[in-house]
Design a protein around this motif. Structure first.
Motif, PDB file in Angstrom:
ATOM      1  N   GLY A   1      10.246   1.374  -7.409  1.00  0.00           N
ATOM      2  CA  GLY A   1      10.315   0.018  -6.866  1.00  0.00           C
ATOM      3  C   GLY A   1      11.684  -0.306  -6.321  1.00  0.00           C
ATOM      4  O   GLY A   1      12.386   0.569  -5.795  1.00  0.00           O
ATOM      5  N   ASN A   2      12.082  -1.538  -6.495  1.00  0.00           N
ATOM      6  CA  ASN A   2      13.350  -2.020  -5.957  1.00  0.00           C
ATOM      7  C   ASN A   2      14.380  -2.305  -7.046  1.00  0.00           C
ATOM      8  O   ASN A   2      15.368  -2.991  -6.808  1.00  0.00           O
ATOM      9  CB  ASN A   2      13.099  -3.302  -5.158  1.00  0.00           C
ATOM     10  CG  ASN A   2      12.072  -3.097  -4.061  1.00  0.00           C
ATOM     11  OD1 ASN A   2      12.306  -2.362  -3.120  1.00  0.00           O
ATOM     12  ND2 ASN A   2      10.907  -3.734  -4.199  1.00  0.00           N
ATOM     13  N   GLY A   3      14.120  -1.796  -8.254  1.00  0.00           N
ATOM     14  CA  GLY A   3      15.032  -2.018  -9.366  1.00  0.00           C
ATOM     15  C   GLY A   3      14.605  -3.210 -10.211  1.00  0.00           C
ATOM     16  O   GLY A   3      13.824  -4.057  -9.765  1.00  0.00           O
ATOM     17  N   PRO A   4      15.101  -3.291 -11.435  1.00  0.00           N
ATOM     18  CA  PRO A   4      14.652  -4.348 -12.357  1.00  0.00           C
ATOM     19  C   PRO A   4      15.007  -5.756 -11.918  1.00  0.00           C
ATOM     20  O   PRO A   4      14.267  -6.699 -12.202  1.00  0.00           O
ATOM     21  CB  PRO A   4      15.353  -3.984 -13.676  1.00  0.00           C
ATOM     22  CG  PRO A   4      16.509  -3.115 -13.277  1.00  0.00           C
ATOM     23  CD  PRO A   4      16.060  -2.371 -12.065  1.00  0.00           C
ATOM     24  N   LEU A   5      16.123  -5.934 -11.233  1.00  0.00           N
ATOM     25  CA  LEU A   5      16.504  -7.287 -10.824  1.00  0.00           C
ATOM     26  C   LEU A   5      15.468  -7.888  -9.886  1.00  0.00           C
ATOM     27  O   LEU A   5      15.084  -9.057 -10.016  1.00  0.00           O
ATOM     28  CB  LEU A   5      17.878  -7.278 -10.150  1.00  0.00           C
ATOM     29  CG  LEU A   5      19.056  -6.810 -11.015  1.00  0.00           C
ATOM     30  CD1 LEU A   5      20.363  -6.931 -10.234  1.00  0.00           C
ATOM     31  CD2 LEU A   5      19.140  -7.599 -12.313  1.00  0.00           C
TER      32      LEU A   5
END
Length: 254
Positions: free
Chosen positions: A82-86
């Motif tokens: 994905g695009n990272g946890p943030l």
């Protein structure tokens, strides 16, 4: 006429393109849940293989490590798929979220205290005990070990659990293509609340855990972000963590 360099912002250009949708969904949550259960079973088997009572170190490792491993797996999935946890888990800093989390966490403390008292009256004190309380009971612990356990129950444990349930599971539910946005958020609230309660594998306390989970889920539902539910969960866990700390130190009788 001047020609802009490649990549140079041009007046009138549309807003920056949103990040692509994550390439993970319910399968990612099921994998993380499997990691949680498998690591708990494996670590438990290793710790019990020597026979005799559990050492303080064993209690700490058996309590903390599976949840930390599972939450770390969830973070890696958001980074790789994905695009990272943030971005994927809507994890960002906001004082407003912290304040709301504290308010709902305080409400949760009241609800938890009343609910625990009622539940204890129904099922008895022994059956109303959490798994961690049962582990700590009768286990002599050093001051350092008791403080580590307290910090885990109050701060680290809620972060890990919120990443898994109000983070990974919530986001996967909310992104279902068939849903309208409003119903997707309500479905995420309901499903994460139920799964959170059941996943503790404490059948006699499942109803109580459902009640405890509602204010925490409301923080995620109202803010739309994960920080509020983390703070609410930490606030909700504070007094139980203090009680376990005092019990582990022998200050308060179990």
């Amino acid at each position: 006429m001047a020609v802009p360099n490649p990549g140079e912002p041009v007046s009138g250009d549309p807003s920056p393109v949103s990040p692509p949708p994550p390439r993970w969904g319910f399968g990612a949550f099921l994998l993380v849940e499997a990691v949680l259960l498998a690591s708990a079973a494996l670590i438990g088997a290793i710790l019990h293989s020597g026979g005799g009572g559990l050492s303080v170190r064993s209690v700490l490792i058996g309590t903390m490590l599976p949840t930390v491993i599972a939450a770390s797996t969830a973070l890696v999935i958001t980074k790789v798929r994905g695009n990272g946890p943030l971005a994927d888990l809507n994890l960002s800093w906001s004082w407003d979220d912290v304040k709301l989390g504290l308010k709902l966490g305080a409400l949760g403390l009241v609800v938890t205290s009343v609910g625990a008292w009622i539940w204890t009256e129904i099922v008895g004190e022994r059956n109303a005990q959490s798994a961690i309380s049962a582990l700590v009971e009768g286990q002599p612990m050093s001051v350092q070990a008791a403080v580590v356990m307290f910090l885990y129950l109050w701060l680290l444990g809620p972060i890990c659990e919120e990443i898994i349930y109000r983070g990974l599971l919530w986001s996967a539910t909310e992104r279902l293509e068939w849903r309208k946005e409003k119903w997707g958020r309500l479905a995420a609230f309901g499903l994460s609340t139920a799964v959170f309660a059941v996943s503790h594998l404490e059948p006699l306390r499942t109803t109580l855990l459902l009640v405890i989970s509602i204010p925490i889920g409301l923080a995620r539902l109202i803010t739309g972000r994960l920080l509020g539910s983390i703070v609410a969960h930490q606030m909700n866990n504070f007094l139980p963590a203090v009680a376990i700390l005092l019990t582990a130190l022998g200050i308060v009788e179990a």
